[in-house]
Motif scaffolding. Structure first.
Motif, mmCIF file in Angstrom:
data_model
loop_
_atom_site.group_PDB
_atom_site.id
_atom_site.type_symbol
_atom_site.label_atom_id
_atom_site.label_comp_id
_atom_site.label_asym_id
_atom_site.label_seq_id
_atom_site.Cartn_x
_atom_site.Cartn_y
_atom_site.Cartn_z
ATOM 1 N N SER A 78 17.529 -39.785 53.754
ATOM 2 C CA SER A 78 17.744 -40.207 52.369
ATOM 3 C C SER A 78 16.553 -39.795 51.514
ATOM 4 O O SER A 78 15.478 -39.526 52.031
ATOM 5 C CB SER A 78 17.948 -41.724 52.295
ATOM 6 O OG SER A 78 16.773 -42.394 52.652
ATOM 7 N N LEU A 79 16.805 -39.768 50.206
ATOM 8 C CA LEU A 79 15.759 -39.457 49.225
ATOM 9 C C LEU A 79 15.832 -40.479 48.109
ATOM 10 O O LEU A 79 16.907 -40.980 47.785
ATOM 11 C CB LEU A 79 15.989 -38.078 48.602
ATOM 12 C CG LEU A 79 15.676 -36.857 49.421
ATOM 13 C CD1 LEU A 79 16.069 -35.605 48.639
ATOM 14 C CD2 LEU A 79 14.208 -36.799 49.755
ATOM 15 N N THR A 80 14.704 -40.744 47.489
ATOM 16 C CA THR A 80 14.694 -41.567 46.289
ATOM 17 C C THR A 80 14.445 -40.633 45.116
ATOM 18 O O THR A 80 13.412 -39.960 45.060
ATOM 19 C CB THR A 80 13.592 -42.640 46.363
ATOM 20 O OG1 THR A 80 13.804 -43.418 47.547
ATOM 21 C CG2 THR A 80 13.627 -43.539 45.150
ATOM 22 N N ARG A 81 15.408 -40.586 44.230
ATOM 23 C CA ARG A 81 15.303 -39.698 43.074
ATOM 24 C C ARG A 81 14.236 -40.199 42.115
ATOM 25 O O ARG A 81 13.744 -41.316 42.221
ATOM 26 C CB ARG A 81 16.652 -39.625 42.355
ATOM 27 C CG ARG A 81 17.716 -38.956 43.199
ATOM 28 C CD ARG A 81 19.052 -39.005 42.547
ATOM 29 N NE ARG A 81 18.955 -38.698 41.112
ATOM 30 C CZ ARG A 81 19.973 -38.413 40.358
ATOM 31 N NH1 ARG A 81 21.182 -38.399 40.871
ATOM 32 N NH2 ARG A 81 19.823 -38.148 39.079
ATOM 33 N N GLU A 82 13.896 -39.357 41.148
ATOM 34 C CA GLU A 82 12.883 -39.709 40.156
ATOM 35 C C GLU A 82 13.271 -40.938 39.342
ATOM 36 O O GLU A 82 12.423 -41.693 38.906
ATOM 37 C CB GLU A 82 12.624 -38.522 39.233
ATOM 38 C CG GLU A 82 11.971 -37.355 39.942
ATOM 39 C CD GLU A 82 11.939 -36.097 39.109
ATOM 40 O OE1 GLU A 82 12.754 -35.971 38.161
ATOM 41 O OE2 GLU A 82 11.109 -35.239 39.393
ATOM 42 N N ASP A 83 14.578 -41.170 39.172
ATOM 43 C CA ASP A 83 15.046 -42.334 38.412
ATOM 44 C C ASP A 83 15.171 -43.585 39.279
ATOM 45 O O ASP A 83 15.588 -44.637 38.805
ATOM 46 C CB ASP A 83 16.375 -42.036 37.724
ATOM 47 C CG ASP A 83 17.500 -41.718 38.707
ATOM 48 O OD1 ASP A 83 17.280 -41.785 39.936
ATOM 49 O OD2 ASP A 83 18.609 -41.401 38.234
ATOM 50 N N GLU A 85 17.083 -43.968 42.028
ATOM 51 C CA GLU A 85 18.332 -44.033 42.797
ATOM 52 C C GLU A 85 18.114 -43.414 44.178
ATOM 53 O O GLU A 85 17.477 -42.369 44.316
ATOM 54 C CB GLU A 85 19.434 -43.273 42.062
ATOM 55 C CG GLU A 85 20.765 -43.299 42.778
ATOM 56 C CD GLU A 85 21.816 -42.437 42.094
ATOM 57 O OE1 GLU A 85 22.821 -42.132 42.745
ATOM 58 O OE2 GLU A 85 21.620 -42.067 40.918
ATOM 59 N N VAL A 87 19.506 -41.476 47.350
ATOM 60 C CA VAL A 87 20.556 -40.522 47.687
ATOM 61 C C VAL A 87 20.632 -40.444 49.208
ATOM 62 O O VAL A 87 19.626 -40.232 49.871
ATOM 63 C CB VAL A 87 20.234 -39.130 47.099
ATOM 64 C CG1 VAL A 87 21.284 -38.117 47.480
ATOM 65 C CG2 VAL A 87 20.065 -39.212 45.600
ATOM 66 N N VAL A 93 21.812 -35.216 49.906
ATOM 67 C CA VAL A 93 20.372 -34.943 50.007
ATOM 68 C C VAL A 93 20.111 -33.461 49.772
ATOM 69 O O VAL A 93 19.185 -33.091 49.034
ATOM 70 C CB VAL A 93 19.824 -35.390 51.383
ATOM 71 C CG1 VAL A 93 18.418 -34.868 51.610
ATOM 72 C CG2 VAL A 93 19.846 -36.911 51.501
ATOM 73 N N GLU A 96 20.406 -32.683 46.100
ATOM 74 C CA GLU A 96 19.282 -33.243 45.340
ATOM 75 C C GLU A 96 18.014 -32.418 45.544
ATOM 76 O O GLU A 96 17.259 -32.188 44.600
ATOM 77 C CB GLU A 96 19.033 -34.700 45.740
ATOM 78 C CG GLU A 96 17.967 -35.372 44.923
ATOM 79 C CD GLU A 96 18.246 -35.373 43.424
ATOM 80 O OE1 GLU A 96 17.276 -35.281 42.642
ATOM 81 O OE2 GLU A 96 19.418 -35.455 43.016
ATOM 82 N N TYR A 100 16.148 -30.546 42.561
ATOM 83 C CA TYR A 100 14.740 -30.858 42.297
ATOM 84 C C TYR A 100 13.910 -29.575 42.186
ATOM 85 O O TYR A 100 13.141 -29.405 41.244
ATOM 86 C CB TYR A 100 14.174 -31.751 43.406
ATOM 87 C CG TYR A 100 12.684 -31.939 43.303
ATOM 88 C CD1 TYR A 100 12.145 -32.841 42.392
ATOM 89 C CD2 TYR A 100 11.812 -31.197 44.092
ATOM 90 C CE1 TYR A 100 10.774 -33.008 42.277
ATOM 91 C CE2 TYR A 100 10.442 -31.356 43.978
ATOM 92 C CZ TYR A 100 9.930 -32.258 43.070
ATOM 93 O OH TYR A 100 8.572 -32.414 42.962
ATOM 94 N N ARG A 103 14.499 -27.692 39.030
ATOM 95 C CA ARG A 103 13.765 -28.271 37.897
ATOM 96 C C ARG A 103 12.281 -27.940 37.973
ATOM 97 O O ARG A 103 11.663 -27.581 36.971
ATOM 98 C CB ARG A 103 13.941 -29.798 37.875
ATOM 99 C CG ARG A 103 15.309 -30.261 37.451
ATOM 100 C CD ARG A 103 15.367 -31.770 37.195
ATOM 101 N NE ARG A 103 14.907 -32.581 38.297
ATOM 102 C CZ ARG A 103 15.667 -33.020 39.305
ATOM 103 N NH1 ARG A 103 16.946 -32.685 39.351
ATOM 104 N NH2 ARG A 103 15.164 -33.784 40.251
#
Length: 113
Positions: A78-83, A85, A87, A93, A96, A100, A103
């Protein structure tokens, strides 16, 4: 043994903290203890390498446990997004991570994904 010597030197120095002889004795004891710890660590690393060399390439449970352990440590579940949330799931994943880096790096398109 080295740790005991170091502890005794530090206790003596605590009592008579301005004694230069005790300062030198404590410094020497710390150096010897550090050297002993490093040698012990090196020994165990070499021992682990030898065990891997003798058992690792055989089709043993040791080999499979080692490979499976490495595989499990390298998983990205899993990942934790910048906002904030979270994922989860392989495809989510993967998407995302690609988004990332688009960006961050400013890549217009991603080849092969």
């Amino acid at each position: 043994m080295q740790k005991t010597k170091m502890d005794k030197a530090q206790q003596a120095l605590h009592i008579a903290h301005e004694n230069p002889t005790l300062c030198m004795r404590e410094r020497d004891a710390v150096r010897k203890y550090t050297s002993t710890i490093r040698a012990e660590e090196s020994f165990f690393k070499q021992k682990a390498s030898l065990q891997w060399l003798s058992l690792g390439d055989q089709n043993t449970s040791y080999f499979h446990k080692s490979v499976n352990g490495r595989h499990n440590r390298n998983k990205l579940l899993s990942l934790t997004r910048e906002d904030g949330e979270v994922v989860e799931g392989h495809e989510a994943v993967k998407s995302e991570v690609i988004a990332y880096f688009h960006r961050v790096l400013g890549v217009d398109r991603c080849l092969g994904f």
